[in-house]
Design a protein around this motif. Sequence first.
Motif, PDB file in Angstrom:
ATOM      1  N   ALA A 454     -46.480  31.988  12.058  1.00 54.24           N
ATOM      2  CA  ALA A 454     -45.246  31.799  11.276  1.00 54.24           C
ATOM      3  C   ALA A 454     -44.522  30.748  11.563  1.00 54.24           C
ATOM      4  O   ALA A 454     -43.889  30.117  10.647  1.00 54.24           O
ATOM      5  N   ASP A 455     -44.389  30.258  12.781  1.00 54.69           N
ATOM      6  CA  ASP A 455     -43.588  29.058  13.149  1.00 54.69           C
ATOM      7  C   ASP A 455     -44.262  27.975  12.630  1.00 54.69           C
ATOM      8  O   ASP A 455     -43.387  26.850  12.101  1.00 54.69           O
ATOM      9  N   ARG A 456     -45.337  27.961  12.102  1.00 56.50           N
ATOM     10  CA  ARG A 456     -45.788  26.713  11.679  1.00 56.50           C
ATOM     11  C   ARG A 456     -45.840  26.627  10.013  1.00 56.50           C
ATOM     12  O   ARG A 456     -46.238  25.697   9.383  1.00 56.50           O
ATOM     13  N   MET A 457     -45.313  27.744   9.279  1.00 57.35           N
ATOM     14  CA  MET A 457     -45.120  27.830   8.101  1.00 57.35           C
ATOM     15  C   MET A 457     -44.156  26.977   7.653  1.00 57.35           C
ATOM     16  O   MET A 457     -43.001  27.337   8.007  1.00 57.35           O
ATOM     17  N   ASP A 458     -44.159  26.364   6.550  1.00 57.30           N
ATOM     18  CA  ASP A 458     -43.026  25.322   5.989  1.00 57.30           C
ATOM     19  C   ASP A 458     -42.532  26.165   4.892  1.00 57.30           C
ATOM     20  O   ASP A 458     -42.855  25.841   3.591  1.00 57.30           O
ATOM     21  N   THR A 459     -41.545  27.025   5.298  1.00 54.39           N
ATOM     22  CA  THR A 459     -41.087  27.898   4.360  1.00 54.39           C
ATOM     23  C   THR A 459     -39.837  28.545   4.833  1.00 54.39           C
ATOM     24  O   THR A 459     -39.609  28.671   5.795  1.00 54.39           O
ATOM     25  N   GLY A 460     -38.939  29.157   3.979  1.00 54.16           N
ATOM     26  CA  GLY A 460     -37.501  29.543   4.112  1.00 54.16           C
ATOM     27  C   GLY A 460     -37.607  31.190   4.841  1.00 54.16           C
ATOM     28  O   GLY A 460     -36.741  31.423   5.711  1.00 54.16           O
ATOM     29  N   SER A 461     -38.569  31.894   4.553  1.00 51.10           N
ATOM     30  CA  SER A 461     -38.683  33.267   5.160  1.00 51.10           C
ATOM     31  C   SER A 461     -40.050  33.520   5.445  1.00 51.10           C
ATOM     32  O   SER A 461     -41.030  33.280   4.501  1.00 51.10           O
ATOM     33  N   VAL A 462     -40.556  34.247   6.620  1.00 52.25           N
ATOM     34  CA  VAL A 462     -41.942  34.670   6.912  1.00 52.25           C
ATOM     35  C   VAL A 462     -41.750  36.136   7.437  1.00 52.25           C
ATOM     36  O   VAL A 462     -40.946  36.240   8.333  1.00 52.25           O
ATOM     37  N   GLY A 463     -42.509  37.020   6.999  1.00 49.87           N
ATOM     38  CA  GLY A 463     -42.691  38.231   7.553  1.00 49.87           C
ATOM     39  C   GLY A 463     -43.900  38.391   8.446  1.00 49.87           C
ATOM     40  O   GLY A 463     -45.051  38.025   8.313  1.00 49.87           O
ATOM     41  N   ILE A 464     -43.838  39.244   9.419  1.00 48.54           N
ATOM     42  CA  ILE A 464     -44.962  39.432  10.389  1.00 48.54           C
ATOM     43  C   ILE A 464     -45.479  40.960  10.082  1.00 48.54           C
ATOM     44  O   ILE A 464     -44.676  41.972  10.363  1.00 48.54           O
ATOM     45  N   ASN A 465     -46.530  41.273   9.592  1.00 50.56           N
ATOM     46  CA  ASN A 465     -47.036  42.238   9.010  1.00 50.56           C
ATOM     47  C   ASN A 465     -46.449  43.145   8.093  1.00 50.56           C
ATOM     48  O   ASN A 465     -46.655  44.346   7.780  1.00 50.56           O
ATOM     49  N   PHE A 466     -45.262  42.673   7.431  1.00 52.33           N
ATOM     50  CA  PHE A 466     -44.612  43.210   6.321  1.00 52.33           C
ATOM     51  C   PHE A 466     -43.628  42.232   5.697  1.00 52.33           C
ATOM     52  O   PHE A 466     -43.748  40.974   6.509  1.00 52.33           O
ATOM     53  N   PHE A 467     -43.016  42.331   4.804  1.00 52.26           N
ATOM     54  CA  PHE A 467     -41.968  41.507   4.407  1.00 52.26           C
ATOM     55  C   PHE A 467     -40.764  42.134   3.921  1.00 52.26           C
ATOM     56  O   PHE A 467     -41.114  43.078   2.838  1.00 52.26           O
ATOM     57  N   ALA A 468     -39.525  41.732   4.065  1.00 52.44           N
ATOM     58  CA  ALA A 468     -38.587  42.488   3.408  1.00 52.44           C
ATOM     59  C   ALA A 468     -37.437  41.479   4.000  1.00 52.44           C
ATOM     60  O   ALA A 468     -37.473  40.870   4.782  1.00 52.44           O
ATOM     61  N   SER A 469     -36.426  41.216   2.910  1.00 49.58           N
ATOM     62  CA  SER A 469     -35.259  40.498   3.349  1.00 49.58           C
ATOM     63  C   SER A 469     -34.151  41.187   3.954  1.00 49.58           C
ATOM     64  O   SER A 469     -33.985  42.511   3.600  1.00 49.58           O
ATOM     65  N   ASN A 470     -33.461  40.568   4.854  1.00 53.87           N
ATOM     66  CA  ASN A 470     -32.488  41.093   5.730  1.00 53.87           C
ATOM     67  C   ASN A 470     -31.007  40.501   5.424  1.00 53.87           C
ATOM     68  O   ASN A 470     -30.926  39.321   5.361  1.00 53.87           O
ATOM     69  N   HIS A 471     -30.215  41.396   5.048  1.00 55.11           N
ATOM     70  CA  HIS A 471     -28.894  40.976   4.431  1.00 55.11           C
ATOM     71  C   HIS A 471     -28.320  40.095   5.507  1.00 55.11           C
ATOM     72  O   HIS A 471     -27.096  39.330   5.209  1.00 55.11           O
ATOM     73  N   ALA A 472     -28.349  40.212   6.893  1.00 52.22           N
ATOM     74  CA  ALA A 472     -27.892  39.484   7.785  1.00 52.22           C
ATOM     75  C   ALA A 472     -28.487  38.312   8.226  1.00 52.22           C
ATOM     76  O   ALA A 472     -28.025  37.444   9.072  1.00 52.22           O
ATOM     77  N   ALA A 473     -29.693  37.831   7.689  1.00 46.67           N
ATOM     78  CA  ALA A 473     -30.310  36.591   7.884  1.00 46.67           C
ATOM     79  C   ALA A 473     -30.440  35.780   6.512  1.00 46.67           C
ATOM     80  O   ALA A 473     -30.766  36.187   5.462  1.00 46.67           O
ATOM     81  N   PRO A 474     -30.301  34.520   6.780  1.00 45.91           N
ATOM     82  CA  PRO A 474     -30.393  33.738   5.619  1.00 45.91           C
ATOM     83  C   PRO A 474     -31.711  33.596   5.006  1.00 45.91           C
ATOM     84  O   PRO A 474     -32.759  33.813   5.670  1.00 45.91           O
ATOM     85  N   PHE A 475     -31.383  33.578   3.523  1.00 47.03           N
ATOM     86  CA  PHE A 475     -32.627  33.477   2.654  1.00 47.03           C
ATOM     87  C   PHE A 475     -32.525  32.345   1.702  1.00 47.03           C
ATOM     88  O   PHE A 475     -31.526  32.190   1.212  1.00 47.03           O
ATOM     89  N   GLY A 476     -33.677  31.862   1.710  1.00 51.45           N
ATOM     90  CA  GLY A 476     -33.605  30.151   1.051  1.00 51.45           C
ATOM     91  C   GLY A 476     -34.777  29.627   0.882  1.00 51.45           C
ATOM     92  O   GLY A 476     -35.588  29.950   1.722  1.00 51.45           O
ATOM     93  N   GLY A 477     -34.924  28.828  -0.185  1.00 55.73           N
ATOM     94  CA  GLY A 477     -36.255  28.159  -0.179  1.00 55.73           C
ATOM     95  C   GLY A 477     -36.121  26.595   0.149  1.00 55.73           C
ATOM     96  O   GLY A 477     -34.914  26.122   0.208  1.00 55.73           O
ATOM     97  N   ARG A 478     -37.429  26.248   0.524  1.00 57.97           N
ATOM     98  CA  ARG A 478     -37.406  24.651   0.797  1.00 57.97           C
ATOM     99  C   ARG A 478     -38.093  24.205  -0.304  1.00 57.97           C
ATOM    100  O   ARG A 478     -38.822  24.868  -1.065  1.00 57.97           O
TER     101      ARG A 478
END
Length: 505
Positions: A454-478
């Motif tokens: 996940a650390d090596r992925m060049d992206t704004g958000s990554v999930g591990i074994n699922f994906f959901a966005s968290n209201h408290a964490a930044p969400f954005g694109g590169r």
Amino acid sequence: MSAATHDAPAVAARAALPLPYTHVDDIFIDGAWTPARGTGRISVTDPATGDVWGSVPDGTADDVDAAVGSARRAFAGEWPRLAPSERAAYLLRIADEVEKRAKELSLTNTRENGSPVSESAGAAANAAGIFRYFASLADYLEREDVRAFPKGGGESVVRREPIGVCALIAPWNFPINLVVIKLAPALLAGCTVVIKPASPTPLSLRVIIDAVAAAGVPAGVVNFVTGSGRLGDALVKHPDVDKVAFTGSTPVGRKIAAACGELLRPVTLELGGKSSAIVLPDADLEAMSKVLIRSSMRNTGQTCYISTRILAPASRYDEVVDMVTSTIAAGKQGDPLDPDTVFGPCATESQYRTVMEYVESGLAAGARATTGGRAASLTGGLEGGYFVEPTVFADVTPDMRISREEIFGPVLCILKYDDDGGNVDQAVALANNTEFGLGGVVFGQDRQAALAVADRMDTGSVGINFFASNHAAPFGGRHDSGLGTEYGIEGLNAYLSYKSIHRQP
Ligand code: NAP
Ligand code: MG
């Protein structure tokens, strides 16, 4: 493949649905629904049937001017001068009012864009959660921030002021929440706003406006106009707008960025994506199957961050193809008003055509459709709907258009990577080989190894074994996925302007 037909469920006659708005001729300005000045109309179509069931004004530059004027007057009034905790109290009231309207929101949303009710039923609770989360940040805004000069001899008081009048422009895929994630931080910050929904989905947001009004938000703080991209362009360029927040496609985002660049106007852009799910050699495929639709085909594939490229290790390639194929094939496609429906129609006729073109391009390029691969033929009143069979393409190669471009429909691509000796470098390289950088998922049982990927992925958000966005964490694109972030304190900061007041001790 044989011609697939699906049983259309018996659903209540659409005409009997308790929808608060169908054909309307007003927009929301100065705290009231007022007739639009323009005489043009935009139709609202049910993508499950192809029937027109509503319409709204196609607003004009005069409507934009009236809405921005209203927001400007409100910005000169009490709203930006309230304490953040007072504005937070309004956000909490809005959250309650939104929840009271959950049913209207869900049904209107589903009728506008065909999101299955299993999806839209959560829209009100999610919106309320976003208002409540941002209300919880009032303390952050109220905390005094005084910083000493590093060399001594003085200090600076750092003020976080609302940036001003904000233009909020949204797409059709999640018409409610992609506005609310802008509206909630803008309001907490003390900004005033003009909202423009996408043309296919202008009605569900009216219910949010009603919730705002019922919560007693002062007149002019929130304004709402409807109209085409031309109206959006007039709003972006209006001289009295201080900030633009946009979610939508990359091409329109570029135009808005160019206009804002010329005007030196702050802008937040949440754009397209082409995200990857990396299946590590130790992945638990049964567990992956349970979250696959949510993380890779949510909302009939019309979700910006979903991982529509599945990167499968050569050592388990056939197993992955079988699991993905059977999971997608088992999802019921049909009437989005049926609670059991997993896959609805494409949201618009033009999106349907785009998706079908991609399906044909995949077949022509030699990708193998393991399920789907054509338009769906449904019965029971859904014959005119914009349905594409949920499609899985195996044997996709990185150069194919279906592998590179955002499809925004129910189409998944599976690519093979060489995991000889357990090395996953090729998977990381494939995931990062894209102009976008929005989402991603890593499936693997070794938590440390998955985190390292996940650390090596060049992206704004990554999930591990699922994906959901968290209201408290930044969400954005590169890269081509955007500029800036939403959600979290970072998302609030986008609506603030800083002022440092230097003083001597
Ligand atoms: P779109 O065509 O870019 O439109 C988005 C909004 O911009 C609509 O309200 C549209 O109005 C308006 N617009 C069009 N031209 C404009 C202009 N020149 N100036 C100002 N506004 C203008 O996107 P869409 O087709 O509605 O939505 C699908 C796209 O949104 C996909 O690419 C998807 O990836 C992206 N998306 C991104 C995120 C994210 O968070 N990164 C989330 C969801 C969706 P009209 O509808 O009237 O044309
Ligand atoms: Mg569009």
